[in-house]
Enzyme design. Sequence first.
Site, PDB file in Angstrom:
ATOM      1  N   GLN A 183       0.839  -1.198   0.000  1.00 23.80           N
ATOM      2  CA  GLN A 183       0.000   0.000   0.000  1.00 23.80           C
ATOM      3  C   GLN A 183       0.872   1.245   0.000  1.00 23.80           C
ATOM      4  OE1 GLN A 183      -3.504   0.079   2.608  1.00 23.80           O
ATOM      5  NE2 GLN A 183      -2.738   2.013   3.377  1.00 23.80           N
ATOM      6  N   GLY A 184       0.731   2.063  -1.036  1.00 24.59           N
ATOM      7  CA  GLY A 184       1.536   3.289  -1.136  1.00 24.59           C
ATOM      8  C   GLY A 184       0.671   4.510  -0.903  1.00 24.59           C
ATOM      9  N   SER A 206       1.117   6.532   2.464  1.00 21.95           N
ATOM     10  CA  SER A 206       1.842   7.493   3.309  1.00 21.95           C
ATOM     11  C   SER A 206       3.041   8.099   2.593  1.00 21.95           C
ATOM     12  CB  SER A 206       2.351   6.803   4.581  1.00 21.95           C
ATOM     13  OG  SER A 206       1.276   6.246   5.272  1.00 21.95           O
ATOM     14  N   GLU A 210      -9.179  -2.514   6.760  1.00 23.59           N
ATOM     15  CA  GLU A 210      -8.024  -2.879   7.582  1.00 23.59           C
ATOM     16  C   GLU A 210      -8.411  -3.183   9.031  1.00 23.59           C
ATOM     17  OE1 GLU A 210      -5.010   0.026   7.062  1.00 23.59           O
ATOM     18  OE2 GLU A 210      -3.564  -0.995   8.335  1.00 23.59           O
ATOM     19  N   SER A 264      -3.142   6.533  13.907  1.00 24.98           N
ATOM     20  CA  SER A 264      -2.541   6.544  15.244  1.00 24.98           C
ATOM     21  C   SER A 264      -3.614   6.583  16.343  1.00 24.98           C
ATOM     22  CB  SER A 264      -1.627   7.765  15.374  1.00 24.98           C
ATOM     23  OG  SER A 264      -2.423   8.931  15.286  1.00 24.98           O
ATOM     24  N   GLU A 268      -4.071   8.771  18.557  1.00 22.80           N
ATOM     25  CA  GLU A 268      -4.683  10.112  18.669  1.00 22.80           C
ATOM     26  C   GLU A 268      -5.804  10.270  17.636  1.00 22.80           C
ATOM     27  OE1 GLU A 268      -1.438   9.557  18.462  1.00 22.80           O
ATOM     28  OE2 GLU A 268      -0.684  10.199  20.417  1.00 22.80           O
TER      29      GLU A 268
HETATM   30  C1  FAD Z   1       3.862  -0.911  11.311  1.00 27.94           C
HETATM   31  C2  FAD Z   1       3.398   0.128  10.324  1.00 27.94           C
HETATM   32  C3  FAD Z   1       3.024  -0.257   9.055  1.00 27.94           C
HETATM   33  C4  FAD Z   1       2.612   0.724   8.121  1.00 27.94           C
HETATM   34  N1  FAD Z   1       2.304   0.295   6.859  1.00 27.94           N
HETATM   35  C5  FAD Z   1       1.949   1.211   5.928  1.00 27.94           C
HETATM   36  C6  FAD Z   1       1.693   0.799   4.583  1.00 27.94           C
HETATM   37  O1  FAD Z   1       1.801  -0.379   4.234  1.00 27.94           O
HETATM   38  N2  FAD Z   1       1.370   1.753   3.673  1.00 27.94           N
HETATM   39  C7  FAD Z   1       1.245   3.071   4.007  1.00 27.94           C
HETATM   40  O2  FAD Z   1       0.890   3.871   3.134  1.00 27.94           O
HETATM   41  N3  FAD Z   1       1.506   3.505   5.275  1.00 27.94           N
HETATM   42  C8  FAD Z   1       1.852   2.598   6.245  1.00 27.94           C
HETATM   43  N4  FAD Z   1       2.144   3.011   7.525  1.00 27.94           N
HETATM   44  C9  FAD Z   1       2.131   4.443   7.824  1.00 27.94           C
HETATM   45  C10 FAD Z   1       1.006   4.851   8.748  1.00 27.94           C
HETATM   46  O3  FAD Z   1      -0.236   4.810   8.098  1.00 27.94           O
HETATM   47  C11 FAD Z   1       1.336   6.269   9.273  1.00 27.94           C
HETATM   48  O4  FAD Z   1       2.552   6.170   9.999  1.00 27.94           O
HETATM   49  C12 FAD Z   1       0.262   6.816  10.185  1.00 27.94           C
HETATM   50  O5  FAD Z   1      -0.892   7.105   9.435  1.00 27.94           O
HETATM   51  C13 FAD Z   1       0.712   8.084  10.942  1.00 27.94           C
HETATM   52  O6  FAD Z   1       1.193   9.025  10.058  1.00 27.94           O
HETATM   53  P1  FAD Z   1       2.635   9.752  10.268  1.00 27.94           P
HETATM   54  O7  FAD Z   1       3.628   8.663  10.580  1.00 27.94           O
HETATM   55  O8  FAD Z   1       2.875  10.599   9.049  1.00 27.94           O
HETATM   56  O9  FAD Z   1       2.484  10.664  11.542  1.00 27.94           O
HETATM   57  P2  FAD Z   1       1.839  12.143  11.602  1.00 27.94           P
HETATM   58  O10 FAD Z   1       0.557  12.155  10.838  1.00 27.94           O
HETATM   59  O11 FAD Z   1       2.888  13.131  11.223  1.00 27.94           O
HETATM   60  O12 FAD Z   1       1.521  12.245  13.135  1.00 27.94           O
HETATM   61  C14 FAD Z   1       2.536  12.491  14.122  1.00 27.94           C
HETATM   62  C15 FAD Z   1       1.825  12.541  15.482  1.00 27.94           C
HETATM   63  O13 FAD Z   1       0.862  13.622  15.483  1.00 27.94           O
HETATM   64  C16 FAD Z   1      -0.427  13.121  15.809  1.00 27.94           C
HETATM   65  N5  FAD Z   1      -1.467  13.826  15.054  1.00 27.94           N
HETATM   66  C17 FAD Z   1      -1.453  14.104  13.731  1.00 27.94           C
HETATM   67  N6  FAD Z   1      -2.607  14.728  13.373  1.00 27.94           N
HETATM   68  C18 FAD Z   1      -3.355  14.838  14.513  1.00 27.94           C
HETATM   69  C19 FAD Z   1      -4.641  15.380  14.803  1.00 27.94           C
HETATM   70  N7  FAD Z   1      -5.400  15.923  13.851  1.00 27.94           N
HETATM   71  N8  FAD Z   1      -5.088  15.303  16.093  1.00 27.94           N
HETATM   72  C20 FAD Z   1      -4.332  14.733  17.068  1.00 27.94           C
HETATM   73  N9  FAD Z   1      -3.097  14.213  16.850  1.00 27.94           N
HETATM   74  C21 FAD Z   1      -2.621  14.251  15.591  1.00 27.94           C
HETATM   75  C22 FAD Z   1      -0.390  11.644  15.399  1.00 27.94           C
HETATM   76  O14 FAD Z   1      -1.352  10.890  16.075  1.00 27.94           O
HETATM   77  C23 FAD Z   1       1.036  11.264  15.800  1.00 27.94           C
HETATM   78  O15 FAD Z   1       1.143  10.964  17.158  1.00 27.94           O
HETATM   79  C24 FAD Z   1       2.558   2.080   8.471  1.00 27.94           C
HETATM   80  C25 FAD Z   1       2.941   2.480   9.772  1.00 27.94           C
HETATM   81  C26 FAD Z   1       3.367   1.518  10.677  1.00 27.94           C
HETATM   82  C27 FAD Z   1       3.770   1.950  12.043  1.00 27.94           C
END
Ligand code: FAD
Length: 401
Positions: free
Chosen positions: A126-127, A129, A244, A372, A374
């Site tokens: 899945q692409g 993020s 999911e 996440s 949050e």
């Molecule tokens: C094990 C694992 C597998 C994954 N697999 C995939 C995959 O196959 N394909 C893919 O596309 N992605 C994948 N991901 C990515 C995942 O979907 C993202 O990491 C996740 O959506 C969080 O985005 P971010 O890392 O950019 O954090 P950010 O969005 O930058 O968030 C950083 C922090 O800020 C908080 N935050 C952000 N916005 C808000 C808000 N509005 N209110 C309150 N708090 C907020 C978040 O909760 C977090 O604590 C994977 C992640 C993990 C850990």
Amino acid sequence: MNNTDDSDRLRAQVRSWLERNVPRDWRQTVTGADQDFFVRQQRDWFSRLVEAGYATPHWPEGWPGGGRSLAEQKVIYEEVARADAPRLILFFVALYHSACTLIEWGTAAQKEKYLPGILKGQVWCQGFSEPNAGSDLAAVRTRAELRGDRYVINGQKTWSTLAQHADRCLLLVRTGKSEPPQGGLTYLLLDMRSKGVSVRPIAQITGDDEFSEIFFDDVEVPVEDRVGEEGQGWAVAQSTLSSERGLTLVELTQRMRYSLARFPTLMRERGRFDDPILRRELGGLIARVDAVCALADRYLLKRISGEEAAGDASLVKLNYARTLREFTLLGLRIGGLESQYREGFTRGGSQETGNWAVDFMNSYNWSIAGGSDEIQRNIIAERLLGMPREPRTWQLPVERS
Ligand SMILES: Cc1cc2nc3c(=O)[nH]c(=O)nc-3n(C[C@H](O)[C@H](O)[C@H](O)COP(=O)(O)OP(=O)(O)OC[C@H]3O[C@@H](n4cnc5c(N)ncnc54)[C@H](O)[C@@H]3O)c2cc1C
């Protein structure tokens, strides 16, 4: 499935099949092994499950293994957890995200082209993020430009689970220029072997490199591999994401319940079986694991009866993630210093393999992946509890002079 007799019959069938087919030593052989071995083991287990019709109970009628009621699916997931069979991590995106998206949005030609390939073992990733677009997918920047009958893609994705083994990718790209952020997104199916795709695995704290970055340099995707219309990517992506959560958590919560048996054994091994503090903490954990299993069951019941509310799945996921952290932390504490050595990890296990240091680090996956903690709290607050929506932008208050 209408009555208990049917349910008992299916349970007995699945249980007896699993007893005969789960490779007895799969944990020992895969622990510490390289990714090639893990891929071979997953492929072998996947093909056995497909053949038996237990890999695709959530697919609709007409497809092999499909057409099962939710109650039947639950029996299968519970039995797989009870048998401690390998999780189909390598095929998870293909079986759930890709299949559910294609079934809901794909043209007849796309279903015919891709669904049989999934059953034959095609791996998908899945692409979605990007470095600045995780929780906020509307910020996706990877661009696709329509030139003739092909889209030409440039940009970068990150955190794509097992992309290094994938044949295909579910890709969310930006095509629009002036539309509001969500309106300019388009959904494509990408052949990972296309010219201009490069994949770079990301080293993780556990020592594993389960996910990867993907880079696109003038990569071409034929227009017939677009899902939905141009600019409809946001709506299509919502279908992918909703596949999911939910049912898969029934399997995972049950896995945690069966793994509870590790604790008394570990306490005995460490000579701490009579430790009153650990006993009290274990009692608390058992209650919390039971509670999260009950939440998952209630969620499923609501789905079966058509009463699922927006936010119900978030409630299960949030509680599962927290309980898993507590579970692995208690394992780490009972195990003592010795359990903090980083042993080889067990790919294809759940996050409660009994390899406590790795399990503990991995438990944090669940607080981030698929939205996440949050974000789950926001969904629960706004959609389940009817609290006011969070402000669209948040800025530091300006100091008054
Ligand atoms: C094990 C694992 C597998 C994954 N697999 C995939 C995959 O196959 N394909 C893919 O596309 N992605 C994948 N991901 C990515 C995942 O979907 C993202 O990491 C996740 O959506 C969080 O985005 P971010 O890392 O950019 O954090 P950010 O969005 O930058 O968030 C950083 C922090 O800020 C908080 N935050 C952000 N916005 C808000 C808000 N509005 N209110 C309150 N708090 C907020 C978040 O909760 C977090 O604590 C994977 C992640 C993990 C850990």
